[in-house]
Write a protein that holds these residues in place. Structure first.
Motif, PDB file in Angstrom:
ATOM      1  N   LEU A   1      -4.217  -1.069 -10.275  1.00  0.00           N
ATOM      2  CA  LEU A   1      -4.578  -2.128 -11.210  1.00  0.00           C
ATOM      3  C   LEU A   1      -4.967  -1.632 -12.603  1.00  0.00           C
ATOM      4  O   LEU A   1      -4.534  -2.229 -13.605  1.00  0.00           O
ATOM      5  CB  LEU A   1      -5.679  -3.003 -10.616  1.00  0.00           C
ATOM      6  CG  LEU A   1      -5.195  -3.985  -9.533  1.00  0.00           C
ATOM      7  CD1 LEU A   1      -6.376  -4.716  -8.906  1.00  0.00           C
ATOM      8  CD2 LEU A   1      -4.205  -4.985 -10.124  1.00  0.00           C
TER       9      LEU A   1
ATOM     10  N   VAL B   1      -1.392  -7.409  -5.033  1.00  0.00           N
ATOM     11  CA  VAL B   1      -1.620  -5.973  -4.872  1.00  0.00           C
ATOM     12  C   VAL B   1      -2.424  -5.722  -3.600  1.00  0.00           C
ATOM     13  O   VAL B   1      -3.499  -6.313  -3.407  1.00  0.00           O
ATOM     14  CB  VAL B   1      -2.375  -5.389  -6.084  1.00  0.00           C
ATOM     15  CG1 VAL B   1      -2.540  -3.885  -5.939  1.00  0.00           C
ATOM     16  CG2 VAL B   1      -1.634  -5.733  -7.380  1.00  0.00           C
ATOM     17  N   HIS B   2      -1.904  -4.875  -2.729  1.00  0.00           N
ATOM     18  CA  HIS B   2      -2.600  -4.525  -1.498  1.00  0.00           C
ATOM     19  C   HIS B   2      -3.927  -3.851  -1.839  1.00  0.00           C
ATOM     20  O   HIS B   2      -4.004  -3.006  -2.735  1.00  0.00           O
ATOM     21  CB  HIS B   2      -1.722  -3.585  -0.662  1.00  0.00           C
ATOM     22  CG  HIS B   2      -2.167  -3.404   0.753  1.00  0.00           C
ATOM     23  ND1 HIS B   2      -3.332  -2.753   1.097  1.00  0.00           N
ATOM     24  CD2 HIS B   2      -1.605  -3.801   1.927  1.00  0.00           C
ATOM     25  CE1 HIS B   2      -3.459  -2.744   2.416  1.00  0.00           C
ATOM     26  NE2 HIS B   2      -2.420  -3.380   2.945  1.00  0.00           N
ATOM     27  N   GLN B   3      -4.976  -4.207  -1.102  1.00  0.00           N
ATOM     28  CA  GLN B   3      -6.321  -3.694  -1.403  1.00  0.00           C
ATOM     29  C   GLN B   3      -6.404  -2.164  -1.340  1.00  0.00           C
ATOM     30  O   GLN B   3      -7.193  -1.557  -2.074  1.00  0.00           O
ATOM     31  CB  GLN B   3      -7.336  -4.299  -0.439  1.00  0.00           C
ATOM     32  CG  GLN B   3      -7.114  -3.952   1.019  1.00  0.00           C
ATOM     33  CD  GLN B   3      -8.179  -4.562   1.927  1.00  0.00           C
ATOM     34  OE1 GLN B   3      -9.125  -5.197   1.447  1.00  0.00           O
ATOM     35  NE2 GLN B   3      -8.039  -4.376   3.238  1.00  0.00           N
TER      36      GLN B   3
ATOM     37  N   ALA C   1      -5.184  -0.973  -4.787  1.00  0.00           N
ATOM     38  CA  ALA C   1      -5.652  -1.721  -5.962  1.00  0.00           C
ATOM     39  C   ALA C   1      -6.419  -0.845  -6.944  1.00  0.00           C
ATOM     40  O   ALA C   1      -6.219  -0.934  -8.162  1.00  0.00           O
ATOM     41  CB  ALA C   1      -6.504  -2.908  -5.521  1.00  0.00           C
TER      42      ALA C   1
ATOM     43  N   GLN D   1     -11.629 -10.259  -6.870  1.00  0.00           N
ATOM     44  CA  GLN D   1     -11.471  -8.875  -6.400  1.00  0.00           C
ATOM     45  C   GLN D   1     -10.747  -8.018  -7.434  1.00  0.00           C
ATOM     46  O   GLN D   1     -11.129  -6.866  -7.691  1.00  0.00           O
ATOM     47  CB  GLN D   1     -10.709  -8.840  -5.067  1.00  0.00           C
ATOM     48  CG  GLN D   1     -11.497  -9.414  -3.901  1.00  0.00           C
ATOM     49  CD  GLN D   1     -11.287 -10.916  -3.761  1.00  0.00           C
ATOM     50  OE1 GLN D   1     -10.804 -11.580  -4.694  1.00  0.00           O
ATOM     51  NE2 GLN D   1     -11.646 -11.457  -2.601  1.00  0.00           N
ATOM     52  N   ALA D   2      -9.697  -8.584  -8.055  1.00  0.00           N
ATOM     53  CA  ALA D   2      -8.974  -7.833  -9.083  1.00  0.00           C
ATOM     54  C   ALA D   2      -9.872  -7.562 -10.282  1.00  0.00           C
ATOM     55  O   ALA D   2      -9.801  -6.497 -10.912  1.00  0.00           O
ATOM     56  CB  ALA D   2      -7.731  -8.607  -9.515  1.00  0.00           C
TER      57      ALA D   2
ATOM     58  N   HIS E   1     -11.753  -4.333 -10.712  1.00  0.00           N
ATOM     59  CA  HIS E   1     -11.038  -3.117 -11.122  1.00  0.00           C
ATOM     60  C   HIS E   1     -10.577  -3.160 -12.572  1.00  0.00           C
ATOM     61  O   HIS E   1     -10.409  -2.108 -13.191  1.00  0.00           O
ATOM     62  CB  HIS E   1      -9.806  -2.903 -10.226  1.00  0.00           C
ATOM     63  CG  HIS E   1     -10.114  -2.777  -8.771  1.00  0.00           C
ATOM     64  ND1 HIS E   1     -10.741  -1.675  -8.243  1.00  0.00           N
ATOM     65  CD2 HIS E   1      -9.885  -3.618  -7.729  1.00  0.00           C
ATOM     66  CE1 HIS E   1     -10.877  -1.826  -6.925  1.00  0.00           C
ATOM     67  NE2 HIS E   1     -10.372  -3.001  -6.594  1.00  0.00           N
TER      68      HIS E   1
ATOM     69  N   ARG F   1       0.832  -1.218   0.000  1.00  0.00           N
ATOM     70  CA  ARG F   1       0.000   0.000   0.000  1.00  0.00           C
ATOM     71  C   ARG F   1       0.860   1.260   0.000  1.00  0.00           C
ATOM     72  O   ARG F   1       0.394   2.341  -0.397  1.00  0.00           O
ATOM     73  CB  ARG F   1      -0.932   0.010   1.204  1.00  0.00           C
ATOM     74  CG  ARG F   1      -0.248   0.107   2.558  1.00  0.00           C
ATOM     75  CD  ARG F   1      -1.272   0.082   3.673  1.00  0.00           C
ATOM     76  NE  ARG F   1      -0.651   0.096   4.993  1.00  0.00           N
ATOM     77  CZ  ARG F   1      -1.334  -0.021   6.122  1.00  0.00           C
ATOM     78  NH1 ARG F   1      -2.655  -0.168   6.085  1.00  0.00           N
ATOM     79  NH2 ARG F   1      -0.709  -0.001   7.273  1.00  0.00           N
TER      80      ARG F   1
ATOM     81  N   ARG G   1      -3.472 -10.970  -8.104  1.00  0.00           N
ATOM     82  CA  ARG G   1      -4.358 -11.196  -6.969  1.00  0.00           C
ATOM     83  C   ARG G   1      -4.354  -9.987  -6.046  1.00  0.00           C
ATOM     84  O   ARG G   1      -3.288  -9.450  -5.709  1.00  0.00           O
ATOM     85  CB  ARG G   1      -3.915 -12.429  -6.182  1.00  0.00           C
ATOM     86  CG  ARG G   1      -4.861 -12.782  -5.045  1.00  0.00           C
ATOM     87  CD  ARG G   1      -4.469 -14.095  -4.409  1.00  0.00           C
ATOM     88  NE  ARG G   1      -5.583 -14.680  -3.677  1.00  0.00           N
ATOM     89  CZ  ARG G   1      -5.583 -15.907  -3.159  1.00  0.00           C
ATOM     90  NH1 ARG G   1      -4.523 -16.682  -3.300  1.00  0.00           N
ATOM     91  NH2 ARG G   1      -6.632 -16.352  -2.513  1.00  0.00           N
ATOM     92  N   GLN G   2      -5.542  -9.545  -5.644  1.00  0.00           N
ATOM     93  CA  GLN G   2      -5.665  -8.504  -4.632  1.00  0.00           C
ATOM     94  C   GLN G   2      -5.612  -9.167  -3.253  1.00  0.00           C
ATOM     95  O   GLN G   2      -6.262 -10.186  -3.018  1.00  0.00           O
ATOM     96  CB  GLN G   2      -6.982  -7.752  -4.792  1.00  0.00           C
ATOM     97  CG  GLN G   2      -7.204  -6.647  -3.760  1.00  0.00           C
ATOM     98  CD  GLN G   2      -8.509  -5.902  -4.015  1.00  0.00           C
ATOM     99  OE1 GLN G   2      -8.800  -5.527  -5.151  1.00  0.00           O
ATOM    100  NE2 GLN G   2      -9.280  -5.689  -2.958  1.00  0.00           N
TER     101      GLN G   2
END
Length: 415
Positions: free
Chosen positions: A272, A263-265, A268, A291-292, A295, A233, A319-320
């Motif tokens: 992304l 990737v940290h939420q 993201a 989750q990815a 975005h 992040r 992956r998030q």
């Protein structure tokens, strides 16, 4: 006497000759080898064309063809690797103090060659020069068993190196190439206990598992390279994009290329879309978690068990993750102990990542493509060990030696 037994016996005898050769002479030989590779590059390229002409017939994929292909630039890189090795400190004979005992004994450890190293590899003709030079400088003889895909190239390179050895009155058997790719001969190689000291397989996971499961000689293992980049992040987004694109696309068919991105939420939504655009410009197929996919558009939504693939192509899994701990858990499950990277401006986070990740190379704000013996100052590498006995990571000169105890006294006896 069989062909393999003869090769192994001659290599064992040659290793004993090399034990008496000075560092200065070894360095002169390496310089001469480098010059000879460049002077005879056309001969090498012609042999390589012969190998490449069979690539379609042998069903080689793009990654293997890339590894097989030799160009003047790649031959120049091989030669430079030999010159770099000549400039590096010779580990053989170096001692370090262990203890001075109360009874006056001086206990030291001295670096010694392993003896005879056997390399089993696939479509990687550059291994012939790299392994030959590394083993020579570290005092070892080497037996090279390449696949049929690169046999003509390997024989051409080894012939040049052997000619230089003979010019210095050294046995050509210090660098031997098995001239027949028959798998039965490979099996016989793996049974040469007492003549071969260690086997290093280098190639696809199937080859390495076969050698590991069938060898009677100790094996240094490296099954695959599933390397991840974790975008924290606190990452610099521009730097993260650069590391991602370089790690994935600079050269895809190699074990230190990125196969996953975490990737940290908290970052993201910003990162992304930019990452997807940059990767698509390079024609990278993007797989991603649910989750990815909120975005960016992904080619395939991956199930949990579908992560951890070694694509060796323009393809990646994104992956998030909720936090650093989630990234660490993912790497622990799906990583291959090869190379893992974190991008962050937070020193504490980076230190925790580097301490806790179980990989042979752990990088902070640097491309995974630097996970390479030459790039890490080793001159070249004979392979990358992803198990911890007796080496971990890119294996250079020191990793091709062991240590023995040398004890100095002045007549002490045990009471």
């Amino acid at each position: 006497m069989s062909l393999i037994k003869e090769i192994a016996l001659k290599a064992s005898q040659a290793a004993k000759v090399l034990a008496g050769v000075s560092t200065d002479t070894k360095n002169q030989v390496l310089q001469a080898m480098a010059n000879a590779l460049e002077a005879q590059q056309q001969q090498i390229i012609e042999a390589n064309r012969q190998d490449l002409s069979q690539a379609d017939e042998l069903g080689l994929n793009a990654a293997m063809v890339d590894r097989l292909t030799l160009t003047p630039a790649r031959i120049a890189d091989m030669a430079q690797g030999l010159r770099t090795l000549a400039s590096l400190e010779d580990p053989v004979g170096k001692t370090r103090l262990q203890a001075e005992r109360p009874n006056g004994l001086k206990v030291e450890k001295m670096r010694i060659p392993l003896g005879v190293v056997c390399m089993i590899y696939e479509a990687r003709p550059n291994v012939t020069a790299d392994a030959g030079a590394l083993c020579f400088k570290s005092g070892n003889a080497v037996i090279l068993r390449g696949g049929k895909e690169a046999l003509a190239s390997s024989l051409a390179i080894s012939a040049i190196l052997q000619h230089v050895l003979e010019q210095f009155n050294l046995p050509a058997a210090l660098i031997s190439v098995v001239p027949n790719p028959d798998r039965a001969l490979m099996q016989e190689l793996m049974e040469q206990q007492g003549l071969i000291d260690v086997i290093i397989p280098r190639g696809g996971e199937g080859l390495i598992r076969y050698v590991t499961e069938n060898s009677k000689v100790p094996v240094i293992q490296h099954f695959k390279g599933v390397c991840h980049l974790y975008i924290d992040r606190d990452a610099d987004i521009n730097q993260a994009l650069s590391l991602l694109v370089n790690g994935k696309t600079q050269r895809t068919g190699v074990c230190n290329a990125l196969e996953g991105c975490l990737v940290h939420q908290d970052i993201a939504a910003d990162f992304l879309p930019l990452a997807a655009e940059a990767l698509k410009e390079k024609s990278v197929f993007i797989n991603g978690c649910e989750q990815a996919a909120q975005h960016i558009q992904v080619g395939k939504v991956l199930k949990e068990e579908e992560f951890g693939q070694e694509y060796l192509d323009l393809e990646i899994a994104i992956r998030q993750v909720d936090n650093l701990d989630a990234a660490l858990a993912h790497i622990d499950r799906f990583g291959s102990h090869h190379t893992e990277v974190i991008c962050t401006t937070n020193e504490e986070t980076a230190a925790r990542f580097q301490r806790l990740v179980d990989a042979s190379v752990v990088m902070w704000n640097a491309s995974s493509r630097f996970s390479d013996g030459a790039e890490l100052g080793l001159g070249a590498e004979i392979g990358i060990a992803t198990t911890k006995l007796h080496a971990y990571g890119p294996m250079g000169l020191e990793a091709l030696t062991a240590e023995k105890f040398v004890v100095t006294g002045n007549g002490q006896i045990k009471g």
